[in-house]
Design an enzyme around this catalytic site. Structure first.
Site, PDB file in Angstrom:
ATOM      1  N   GLU A 286       7.280 -52.961 -21.855  1.00  0.00           N
ATOM      2  CA  GLU A 286       8.061 -51.742 -21.639  1.00  0.00           C
ATOM      3  C   GLU A 286       9.067 -51.560 -22.761  1.00  0.00           C
ATOM      4  O   GLU A 286       9.862 -52.453 -23.060  1.00  0.00           O
ATOM      5  CB  GLU A 286       8.796 -51.784 -20.297  1.00  0.00           C
ATOM      6  CG  GLU A 286       9.568 -50.500 -20.030  1.00  0.00           C
ATOM      7  CD  GLU A 286      10.318 -50.504 -18.712  1.00  0.00           C
ATOM      8  OE1 GLU A 286      11.125 -49.576 -18.485  1.00  0.00           O
ATOM      9  OE2 GLU A 286      10.120 -51.426 -17.906  1.00  0.00           O
ATOM     10  N   GLY A 287       9.045 -50.394 -23.369  1.00  0.00           N
ATOM     11  CA  GLY A 287       9.994 -50.084 -24.426  1.00  0.00           C
ATOM     12  C   GLY A 287      11.264 -49.455 -23.886  1.00  0.00           C
ATOM     13  O   GLY A 287      11.419 -49.232 -22.690  1.00  0.00           O
TER      14      GLY A 287
ATOM     15  N   LYS B 295       9.735 -56.974 -21.165  1.00  0.00           N
ATOM     16  CA  LYS B 295      10.574 -55.995 -21.860  1.00  0.00           C
ATOM     17  C   LYS B 295      11.268 -56.732 -22.995  1.00  0.00           C
ATOM     18  O   LYS B 295      12.191 -57.520 -22.752  1.00  0.00           O
ATOM     19  CB  LYS B 295      11.592 -55.366 -20.923  1.00  0.00           C
ATOM     20  CG  LYS B 295      12.473 -54.334 -21.638  1.00  0.00           C
ATOM     21  CD  LYS B 295      12.947 -53.244 -20.713  1.00  0.00           C
ATOM     22  CE  LYS B 295      13.655 -52.149 -21.502  1.00  0.00           C
ATOM     23  NZ  LYS B 295      13.919 -50.964 -20.693  1.00  0.00           N
TER      24      LYS B 295
ATOM     25  N   GLY C 202      11.036 -42.472 -15.782  1.00  0.00           N
ATOM     26  CA  GLY C 202      10.308 -43.269 -14.792  1.00  0.00           C
ATOM     27  C   GLY C 202       9.439 -44.371 -15.371  1.00  0.00           C
ATOM     28  O   GLY C 202       8.483 -44.808 -14.724  1.00  0.00           O
ATOM     29  N   LYS C 203       9.783 -44.844 -16.570  1.00  0.00           N
ATOM     30  CA  LYS C 203       8.963 -45.879 -17.209  1.00  0.00           C
ATOM     31  C   LYS C 203       8.883 -47.155 -16.381  1.00  0.00           C
ATOM     32  O   LYS C 203       7.820 -47.769 -16.281  1.00  0.00           O
ATOM     33  CB  LYS C 203       9.508 -46.232 -18.594  1.00  0.00           C
ATOM     34  CG  LYS C 203       9.326 -45.197 -19.661  1.00  0.00           C
ATOM     35  CD  LYS C 203       9.613 -45.760 -21.039  1.00  0.00           C
ATOM     36  CE  LYS C 203      10.925 -46.482 -21.145  1.00  0.00           C
ATOM     37  NZ  LYS C 203      12.094 -45.618 -20.853  1.00  0.00           N
TER      38      LYS C 203
ATOM     39  N   GLY D 100      14.928 -42.048 -18.861  1.00  0.00           N
ATOM     40  CA  GLY D 100      15.031 -41.688 -17.454  1.00  0.00           C
ATOM     41  C   GLY D 100      13.836 -40.929 -16.915  1.00  0.00           C
ATOM     42  O   GLY D 100      13.962 -40.159 -15.944  1.00  0.00           O
TER      43      GLY D 100
ATOM     44  N   ASP E 203      15.552 -54.369 -16.190  1.00  0.00           N
ATOM     45  CA  ASP E 203      14.270 -53.823 -15.753  1.00  0.00           C
ATOM     46  C   ASP E 203      13.332 -54.945 -15.303  1.00  0.00           C
ATOM     47  O   ASP E 203      12.518 -54.748 -14.394  1.00  0.00           O
ATOM     48  CB  ASP E 203      13.630 -53.016 -16.880  1.00  0.00           C
ATOM     49  CG  ASP E 203      14.397 -51.736 -17.178  1.00  0.00           C
ATOM     50  OD1 ASP E 203      15.021 -51.195 -16.249  1.00  0.00           O
ATOM     51  OD2 ASP E 203      14.381 -51.287 -18.333  1.00  0.00           O
TER      52      ASP E 203
ATOM     53  N   GLN F 224       7.638 -38.294  -6.579  1.00  0.00           N
ATOM     54  CA  GLN F 224       9.068 -38.545  -6.406  1.00  0.00           C
ATOM     55  C   GLN F 224       9.323 -39.180  -5.042  1.00  0.00           C
ATOM     56  O   GLN F 224       8.722 -38.799  -4.038  1.00  0.00           O
ATOM     57  CB  GLN F 224       9.840 -37.219  -6.500  1.00  0.00           C
ATOM     58  CG  GLN F 224      11.342 -37.349  -6.397  1.00  0.00           C
ATOM     59  CD  GLN F 224      11.942 -38.030  -7.607  1.00  0.00           C
ATOM     60  OE1 GLN F 224      11.450 -37.848  -8.719  1.00  0.00           O
ATOM     61  NE2 GLN F 224      12.982 -38.818  -7.390  1.00  0.00           N
TER      62      GLN F 224
END
Length: 214
Positions: free
Chosen positions: A105-106, A33, A15-16, A13, A44, A189
């Protein structure tokens, strides 16, 4: 420029996915992903498709899609699925674009188990990828950030740098100084992440990314 860039986080959580969208947009890269765990709110990959607007990037399908919102190894165990690292590596070779980077992306951080034997860190090494670390400020984030950096340093995995998210905090400068890894940029943000926001942030990241990837 054809290489693999792995997006990992200092936790869950942080922000990847938004960072991955901005990097994909900035480099006009492809996105992948390998393992998606948790399908209730969509994948994602679907998020990246919604946010990237350059018309060049390709979002590739996952090697494994699991319903359970948990670490990949646990989700696979609960769903009686075996995650085969060789399948992931073979798919990476098949979809690697010849002239663009592949953004991978992991799930969570480096020590998230991908299956019963392999952690995300091991997958990064087998993919021969360079890493971008995504971090945000919260109580304990310095510890999580520097532990992540220390593991990468000790294992010799090449790191491009940090992308920070959320409200700016001076901890960012401390993490950069203590880790020795450069700051790529800061994604602020916002309550509304859309194509325009991603395009704007991508433009701000482009110069740093190209310099550090050179």
């Amino acid at each position: 420029m054809s290489e693999r860039i792995f997006i990992t986080g200092i936790g869950t959580g942080v922000g990847k996915t938004v960072a991955a969208a901005c990097i994909t947009e900035a480099l006009q890269a492809d996105y992948w992903k390998p393992v998606q765990a948790g399908l209730t709110e969509g994948t994602d990959t679907q998020t990246i498709l919604r946010l990237v607007a350059n018309g060049v990037s390709v979002c590739h399908p996952e090697a494994y899609c699991l319903d359970t919102p948990a670490s990949p190894h646990l989700a696979a165990r609960l769903e009686n699925i075996t995650i085969d690292i060789n399948v992931i590596l073979a798919q990476a070779n098949e979809l690697q674009p010849p002239l663009r980077p592949l953004i991978i992306e992991g799930a969570g951080g480096l020590m998230v188990p991908v299956n019963e034997e392999i952690f995300t860190l091991d997958l990064i090494r087998q993919l021969h990828a360079r890493v971008i670390i995504v971090a945000t400020n919260y109580l304990g984030s310095i510890n999580h950030a520097l532990l992540t950096a220390r593991v990468l340093q000790h294992t010799g995995v090449p790191v491009i740098g940090w992308i920070f998210g959320g409200d700016y905090h001076s901890n960012e400068d401390d993490v950069v100084r203590w880790s020795g890894y450069p700051k790529i940029g800061h994604i602020p943000q916002t309550d509304h992440v859309d194509k325009a926001f991603v395009r704007q942030q991508a433009q701000l990241l482009t110069a740093s990314l190209h310099t550090l990837l050179a």
